[in-house]
Design a protein around this motif. Structure first.
Motif, PDB file in Angstrom:
ATOM      1  N   LEU A 287       0.871  -1.148  -0.103  1.00 36.68           N
ATOM      2  CA  LEU A 287      -0.026   0.223  -0.129  1.00 36.68           C
ATOM      3  C   LEU A 287       0.987   1.190  -0.089  1.00 36.68           C
ATOM      4  CD1 LEU A 287      -2.807  -0.876   2.319  1.00 36.68           C
ATOM      5  CD2 LEU A 287      -2.719  -1.241  -0.073  1.00 36.68           C
TER       6      LEU A 287
ATOM      7  N   ASP B 180      -4.355   4.317  -7.084  1.00 36.19           N
ATOM      8  CA  ASP B 180      -5.679   4.528  -6.107  1.00 36.19           C
ATOM      9  C   ASP B 180      -5.965   3.065  -5.550  1.00 36.19           C
ATOM     10  OD1 ASP B 180      -6.471   6.781  -7.235  1.00 36.19           O
ATOM     11  OD2 ASP B 180      -7.095   5.976  -8.875  1.00 36.19           O
ATOM     12  N   LEU B 181      -5.589   1.982  -6.150  1.00 35.73           N
ATOM     13  CA  LEU B 181      -5.802   0.673  -5.843  1.00 35.73           C
ATOM     14  C   LEU B 181      -4.494  -0.175  -5.788  1.00 35.73           C
ATOM     15  CD1 LEU B 181      -9.397   0.045  -7.491  1.00 35.73           C
ATOM     16  CD2 LEU B 181      -9.078   0.599  -5.147  1.00 35.73           C
TER      17      LEU B 181
ATOM     18  N   VAL C 152      -4.303  -4.197  -6.302  1.00 35.56           N
ATOM     19  CA  VAL C 152      -4.974  -5.311  -6.430  1.00 35.56           C
ATOM     20  C   VAL C 152      -4.190  -6.625  -6.244  1.00 35.56           C
ATOM     21  CG1 VAL C 152      -6.137  -6.898  -8.216  1.00 35.56           C
ATOM     22  CG2 VAL C 152      -6.345  -4.266  -8.252  1.00 35.56           C
TER      23      VAL C 152
ATOM     24  N   GLU D 296      -8.820  -9.342  -5.125  1.00 38.41           N
ATOM     25  CA  GLU D 296      -9.384  -8.212  -4.144  1.00 38.41           C
ATOM     26  C   GLU D 296      -8.631  -6.821  -4.749  1.00 38.41           C
ATOM     27  OE1 GLU D 296      -9.433  -9.435  -0.159  1.00 38.41           O
ATOM     28  OE2 GLU D 296      -7.503  -8.722   0.261  1.00 38.41           O
ATOM     29  N   ALA D 297      -9.433  -5.957  -4.381  1.00 39.91           N
ATOM     30  CA  ALA D 297      -8.562  -4.464  -4.624  1.00 39.91           C
ATOM     31  C   ALA D 297      -8.750  -3.876  -3.240  1.00 39.91           C
ATOM     32  CB  ALA D 297      -9.335  -3.544  -5.862  1.00 39.91           C
ATOM     33  N   VAL D 298      -7.533  -2.996  -2.936  1.00 39.08           N
ATOM     34  CA  VAL D 298      -7.659  -2.532  -1.649  1.00 39.08           C
ATOM     35  C   VAL D 298      -7.447  -1.009  -1.818  1.00 39.08           C
ATOM     36  CG1 VAL D 298      -6.317  -2.363   0.549  1.00 39.08           C
ATOM     37  CG2 VAL D 298      -6.774  -4.410  -0.574  1.00 39.08           C
ATOM     38  N   ASP D 299      -8.134   0.020  -1.366  1.00 42.29           N
ATOM     39  CA  ASP D 299      -7.934   1.314  -1.584  1.00 42.29           C
ATOM     40  C   ASP D 299      -6.377   1.650  -0.783  1.00 42.29           C
ATOM     41  OD1 ASP D 299      -7.938   4.203  -0.226  1.00 42.29           O
ATOM     42  OD2 ASP D 299      -9.357   4.268  -1.743  1.00 42.29           O
ATOM     43  N   VAL D 300      -5.388   2.339  -1.441  1.00 41.43           N
ATOM     44  CA  VAL D 300      -4.277   2.417  -0.871  1.00 41.43           C
ATOM     45  C   VAL D 300      -4.109   3.312   0.320  1.00 41.43           C
ATOM     46  CG1 VAL D 300      -3.122   1.758  -3.001  1.00 41.43           C
ATOM     47  CG2 VAL D 300      -3.353   3.847  -2.857  1.00 41.43           C
TER      48      VAL D 300
ATOM     49  N   ILE E 114     -10.827  -2.736   1.874  1.00 40.23           N
ATOM     50  CA  ILE E 114     -10.946  -3.606   0.627  1.00 40.23           C
ATOM     51  C   ILE E 114     -12.415  -2.867  -0.236  1.00 40.23           C
ATOM     52  CG2 ILE E 114     -11.664  -5.959  -0.402  1.00 40.23           C
ATOM     53  CD1 ILE E 114     -10.263  -7.185   2.295  1.00 40.23           C
ATOM     54  N   VAL E 115     -11.964  -2.793  -1.479  1.00 38.14           N
ATOM     55  CA  VAL E 115     -12.868  -2.025  -2.309  1.00 38.14           C
ATOM     56  C   VAL E 115     -13.767  -3.353  -3.218  1.00 38.14           C
ATOM     57  CG1 VAL E 115     -13.276  -0.492  -4.419  1.00 38.14           C
ATOM     58  CG2 VAL E 115     -11.442  -0.065  -2.654  1.00 38.14           C
ATOM     59  N   TRP E 116     -13.312  -4.061  -3.419  1.00 39.87           N
ATOM     60  CA  TRP E 116     -14.094  -5.156  -4.292  1.00 39.87           C
ATOM     61  C   TRP E 116     -13.109  -6.539  -3.860  1.00 39.87           C
ATOM     62  CZ3 TRP E 116     -10.820  -6.862  -7.942  1.00 39.87           C
ATOM     63  CH2 TRP E 116      -9.981  -6.082  -8.798  1.00 39.87           C
TER      64      TRP E 116
END
Length: 136
Positions: free
Chosen positions: A56, A65-66, A68, A82-86, A91-93
């Motif tokens: 991150l 932004d993300l 993955v 999964e995607a994580v907001d940095v 976890i965004v999705w």
């Protein structure tokens, strides 16, 4: 001896997932930052941290932004993404796909596509016929 008749080794599985992941995300409008950008960062900018925190931190430095990430089972019969907001670490999705079939190279690509399609809400969660190309 056709390489597609047997399951690929772990290193090959990882490469197949990365290529499928990058291709799918680019087709859906995301720009991928490659690892060579990380090599250009000043070592002083990166503080030694544990696993995800380091990813991150690097994502922030690169202007992403993300972040993955993905996990596969040892035989690549299940792939989770999964995607994580940095900025927030939230976890965004997230999504996953699994198969009962032998994880050959084409199957690994399709599994990755289905995991991403599930994460983005393009397919319902659950067990799917991963032989379908539509998810890719």
């Amino acid at each position: 001896s056709n390489q597609y008749l047997t399951a690929p080794d772990r290193s090959t599985q990882t490469q197949l997932v990365r290529v499928a992941l990058t291709t799918w995300l680019q087709k859906h409008g995301l720009t991928m930052l490659t690892i060579d950008r990380v090599a250009n960062l000043d070592e002083q900018q990166i503080r030694p941290t544990e696993g995800d925190a380091n990813a991150l931190q690097i994502g922030k430095l690169l202007g992403a932004d993300l972040a993955v990430r993905y996990v596969t089972t040892a035989n690549a019969s299940q792939i989770s993404v999964e995607a994580v907001d940095v900025e927030s670490g939230i976890i965004v999705w997230t999504g996953s796909a699994l198969t009962d079939s032998e994880p050959r190279p084409e199957m690994i690509r399709l599994l990755t596509c289905h995991a991403l399609a599930t994460a983005w809400g393009l397919e319902p969660a659950g067990h799917h016929d991963v032989h379908r190309e539509e998810a890719c």
